[in-house]
Each structure stands twice: as C-alpha cells, then as structure tokens.
Design an enzyme around this catalytic site. Structure first.
Site, PDB file in Angstrom:
ATOM      1  N   TYR A 166       0.822  -1.207   0.000  1.00  0.00           N
ATOM      2  CA  TYR A 166       0.000   0.000   0.000  1.00  0.00           C
ATOM      3  C   TYR A 166       0.853   1.252   0.000  1.00  0.00           C
ATOM      4  CZ  TYR A 166       0.813   1.005   5.003  1.00  0.00           C
ATOM      5  OH  TYR A 166       1.379   1.334   6.214  1.00  0.00           O
ATOM      6  N   ARG A 204       8.425   4.047  -4.470  1.00  0.00           N
ATOM      7  CA  ARG A 204       8.439   3.083  -3.358  1.00  0.00           C
ATOM      8  C   ARG A 204       7.440   1.963  -3.608  1.00  0.00           C
ATOM      9  NH1 ARG A 204       7.429   5.246   2.640  1.00  0.00           N
ATOM     10  NH2 ARG A 204       5.338   5.500   1.797  1.00  0.00           N
ATOM     11  N   ARG A 252      -7.758 -20.289  -2.003  1.00  0.00           N
ATOM     12  CA  ARG A 252      -6.734 -20.162  -0.963  1.00  0.00           C
ATOM     13  C   ARG A 252      -5.657 -21.238  -1.088  1.00  0.00           C
ATOM     14  NH1 ARG A 252      -5.387 -21.784   4.114  1.00  0.00           N
ATOM     15  NH2 ARG A 252      -4.520 -20.173   5.483  1.00  0.00           N
ATOM     16  N   HIS A 273      -1.205 -21.225  -0.194  1.00  0.00           N
ATOM     17  CA  HIS A 273      -0.133 -20.317   0.232  1.00  0.00           C
ATOM     18  C   HIS A 273       0.794 -19.918  -0.917  1.00  0.00           C
ATOM     19  CE1 HIS A 273      -1.656 -21.783   4.004  1.00  0.00           C
ATOM     20  NE2 HIS A 273      -0.914 -20.919   4.668  1.00  0.00           N
ATOM     21  N   LYS A 308       6.493  -1.949   2.013  1.00  0.00           N
ATOM     22  CA  LYS A 308       5.283  -1.322   2.567  1.00  0.00           C
ATOM     23  C   LYS A 308       4.119  -2.294   2.404  1.00  0.00           C
ATOM     24  CE  LYS A 308       3.198   3.215   3.126  1.00  0.00           C
ATOM     25  NZ  LYS A 308       3.255   3.162   4.586  1.00  0.00           N
ATOM     26  N   GLU A 312      11.237   2.401  14.736  1.00  0.00           N
ATOM     27  CA  GLU A 312      10.362   3.445  14.181  1.00  0.00           C
ATOM     28  C   GLU A 312       9.020   3.369  14.905  1.00  0.00           C
ATOM     29  OE1 GLU A 312       9.149   2.724  10.083  1.00  0.00           O
ATOM     30  OE2 GLU A 312       9.178   0.549  10.414  1.00  0.00           O
ATOM     31  N   LEU A 340      10.773   1.347   7.656  1.00  0.00           N
ATOM     32  CA  LEU A 340      10.283   1.729   6.326  1.00  0.00           C
ATOM     33  C   LEU A 340      10.956   3.043   5.943  1.00  0.00           C
ATOM     34  CD1 LEU A 340       8.056   1.177   4.085  1.00  0.00           C
ATOM     35  CD2 LEU A 340       6.816   3.023   5.232  1.00  0.00           C
TER      36      LEU A 340
HETATM   37  N1  PDD Z   1       2.393   5.037   7.346  1.00  0.00           N
HETATM   38  N2  PDD Z   1       6.928   3.758   9.145  1.00  0.00           N
HETATM   39  C1  PDD Z   1       5.787   3.051   9.071  1.00  0.00           C
HETATM   40  C2  PDD Z   1       5.709   1.715   9.731  1.00  0.00           C
HETATM   41  C3  PDD Z   1       4.687   3.578   8.355  1.00  0.00           C
HETATM   42  O1  PDD Z   1       3.551   2.853   8.264  1.00  0.00           O
HETATM   43  C4  PDD Z   1       4.801   4.873   7.765  1.00  0.00           C
HETATM   44  C5  PDD Z   1       3.661   5.483   6.995  1.00  0.00           C
HETATM   45  C6  PDD Z   1       6.002   5.579   7.889  1.00  0.00           C
HETATM   46  C7  PDD Z   1       6.214   6.940   7.260  1.00  0.00           C
HETATM   47  O2  PDD Z   1       6.221   6.865   5.845  1.00  0.00           O
HETATM   48  P1  PDD Z   1       5.764   8.115   4.927  1.00  0.00           P
HETATM   49  O3  PDD Z   1       6.596   9.256   5.360  1.00  0.00           O
HETATM   50  O4  PDD Z   1       6.072   7.666   3.536  1.00  0.00           O
HETATM   51  O5  PDD Z   1       4.289   8.346   5.172  1.00  0.00           O
HETATM   52  C8  PDD Z   1       7.054   4.978   8.576  1.00  0.00           C
HETATM   53  C9  PDD Z   1       1.209   5.433   6.598  1.00  0.00           C
HETATM   54  C10 PDD Z   1       1.002   6.917   6.626  1.00  0.00           C
HETATM   55  C11 PDD Z   1       0.024   4.622   7.086  1.00  0.00           C
HETATM   56  O6  PDD Z   1       0.220   3.419   7.301  1.00  0.00           O
HETATM   57  O7  PDD Z   1      -1.081   5.167   7.228  1.00  0.00           O
END
Ligand code: PDD
Length: 287
Positions: free
Chosen positions: A33, A52, A100, A102, A149, A182, A207
């Site tokens: 996403y 990304r 389904r 895996h 992501k 993070e 991330l």
């Molecule tokens: N989240 N780390 C994680 C685990 C994240 O899910 C996100 C973003 C970030 C920051 O990434 P960016 O600067 O590209 O938004 C760091 C989004 C906003 C979400 O899951 O809603």
C-alpha cells in the site's frame, strides 16, 4: 458526503465497493500500500510514493497492475470524486483473487487495486502539533522485511492500540538490542542537545518514509546536521527534542516517551521549524 472508492477500474460508493473473500490481501496480507498526502487540492510527492510502490511490488513479485501514469490518474480522480482538498489518498494492491493456497497463483492473475481518499481537518493537525504528542515504547515483534510497505500491519495495530490505551498517540518499536526502530505508522527522530538530528538509517529495520527522505533534504537546506544512526529510548528522553514523521502526521513534535518528559515537555523549536519548512521541498501535482 458519499465516499467513493476505486475498485479494479470502477468508481463505486463505499457501500457497493468490495473485493472477494478469496482476495490474497484478505487471506494472507499478500498486498502492498501507499498513503499520499493531499494538500490545497494537490497530491504531495507522488513520484516518490510511486517509486516506493514499485519497489514493494518488485520485492514481493506482484505485477504492477497498470502504468504509473494510469495509477496517478486513478489517485487524482479518487481524491477529486471525494472532494478532498486536504487529506490523504490510500492505494492498496494485492496479488489478486485465487482459491486459498499459500504458494503464489498464476503470475498472469490480475492484481486487485483499491483506492480510497479521505479529508482531514488541517487546523486539528496544527493544534496537535502546537501541543505535541505522547509516545510509548513496545518491543519490535514485526517481521524483518519492514522495508516493504506491506499491509501485514497486525503488530503495528497492536502497538498503536497499546499507545492509545496508555493515553499516548504513537508507539515506538524497540529492537532486541534496545534501540528504537520506528513508530507504528511513522518514522522516529530526536534532536540532540547540541542540535543534531538523529534518525535510524533506512537500510533495514524501518520503512524508508517519504516524509523522512524529504526532511533530510529540508534539514540540509536549513544547515542542520543529520546523524543517521540508531538511538535508545533513554537517549530520546535525554534529548532536547523528539518528533515523528509520516504523510499523515507531517512533522509532529513528541513531548513525552513512556511518561517521561522530553526537553521541557513542550514542542521544540527545531521540530516546529521543520514542520513549517517541509512543504517547500515537496513535489506537488494538482488533482
Ligand atoms: N504510514 N513507518 C511506518 C511503519 C509507516 O507505516 C509509515 C507510513 C512511515 C512513514 O512513511 P511516509 O513518510 O512515507 O508516510 C514509517 C502510513 C502513513 C500509514 O500506514 O497510514
């Protein structure tokens, strides 16, 4: 107002928008996403988000469902149809719908594409930034490939809920060596007492946030020194300032960690200056 979602080429009211119960996103979190900020009727940093996205898809060997240009049109059109001037647009691409199993299905299977958009109250974000937020720490129990992501966000949801239940707004994951990785949906930063910005390197363990990447440029422009290294919760509580970054929060000051005040317990000048300066360095595309 009726919310509209894009689902596999069609724009539908949310009440009628659906994917299959055999979608691999639902069954296995086999999906990626992106969340892009929308500000003043413009999409913020679409090129970096699409870069990304393509990387995440490649890492999981999910097909790019359409060209970048076509995806950009869908992101903009979804935001427009929801009349979002300030808010965010969400894109999810799963490996698609298949019985389904895996192992990966036929590589020709079309991926599932869902796009939604929602407005947010900008004044509320600014009021929050003026007060700062509380953060709690939690053990980092996520899989190792958090650089992708992916929608496999259960540990992130549990962490955010732990924060909410502790009266905080975000949780910082702490790795087995005792270093902050993070936030549950944000990147983590501190400002040392001698004014250096510190944030963990993005090679692994976090991330690579788009907001983080842009902020590194902003910091250079403002003549600030950045140290890309890990820091501990203790270093954070002894720091001058701390803050988080994401497309949804922008630069958001952190005023306490696990109940201990950071700095004087109020948003710091560096975080607030970076929040102010941020959008001068972003790419903006009208909807
Ligand atoms: N989240 N780390 C994680 C685990 C994240 O899910 C996100 C973003 C970030 C920051 O990434 P960016 O600067 O590209 O938004 C760091 C989004 C906003 C979400 O899951 O809603």
């Amino acid at each position: 107002m009726t919310r509209i979602a894009h689902v596999n080429g069609r724009y539908l009211r949310h009440a009628n928008a659906a994917v299959s119960i055999e979608d691999r996103g639902f069954q296995f979190a086999d999906a990626v996403y992106e969340v892009c900020e929308i500000r003043d009727g413009e999409l913020v940093d679409p090129t970096r988000h699409l870069d990304r996205l393509e990387r995440s898809l490649r890492e999981l060997r999910i097909r790019m469902p359409m060209s970048r240009a076509a995806l950009l049109v869908v992101l903009k059109e979804t935001a427009r149809r929801n009349r979002v001037r300030d808010g965010s647009v969400y894109l999810q691409i799963s490996r698609g719908q298949a019985p389904r199993d895996h192992a990966f299905p036929d590589p020709q299977l079309p991926p599932t594409v869902v796009v939604t958009a929602k407005p947010h109250d900008r004044a509320k974000g600014e009021a929050q930034a003026a007060k700062g937020i509380a953060v709690v720490t939690v053990p980092d129990n996520r899989w190792e490939r958090v650089d992708i992501k992916s929608v496999g966000l259960l540990p992130n949801c549990l962490a955010k809920q732990a924060a909410v239940e502790a009266g905080a707004k975000e949780a910082w994951f702490v790795d087995a060596d005792g270093f902050v990785t993070e936030g549950s949906s944000t990147n983590a930063w501190i400002v040392t007492r001698d004014g250096h910005l510190v944030t963990r390197p993005a090679e692994f363990g976090i991330l690579r946030g788009i907001t983080r990447t842009v902020l590194l440029e902003v910091a250079a422009r403002l003549g600030l020194t950045v140290e890309e290294r890990a820091f501990t919760p203790q270093e954070a509580t002894e720091a001058a300032e701390a803050f988080i970054t994401a497309a949804t929060t922008l630069v958001m000051p952190v005023v306490s960690l696990d109940g201990r005040a950071i700095g004087d317990g109020r948003p710091g000048p560096t975080a607030l200056a970076l929040r102010q300066a941020f959008h001068a360095s972003t790419e903006r595309v009208p909807l």
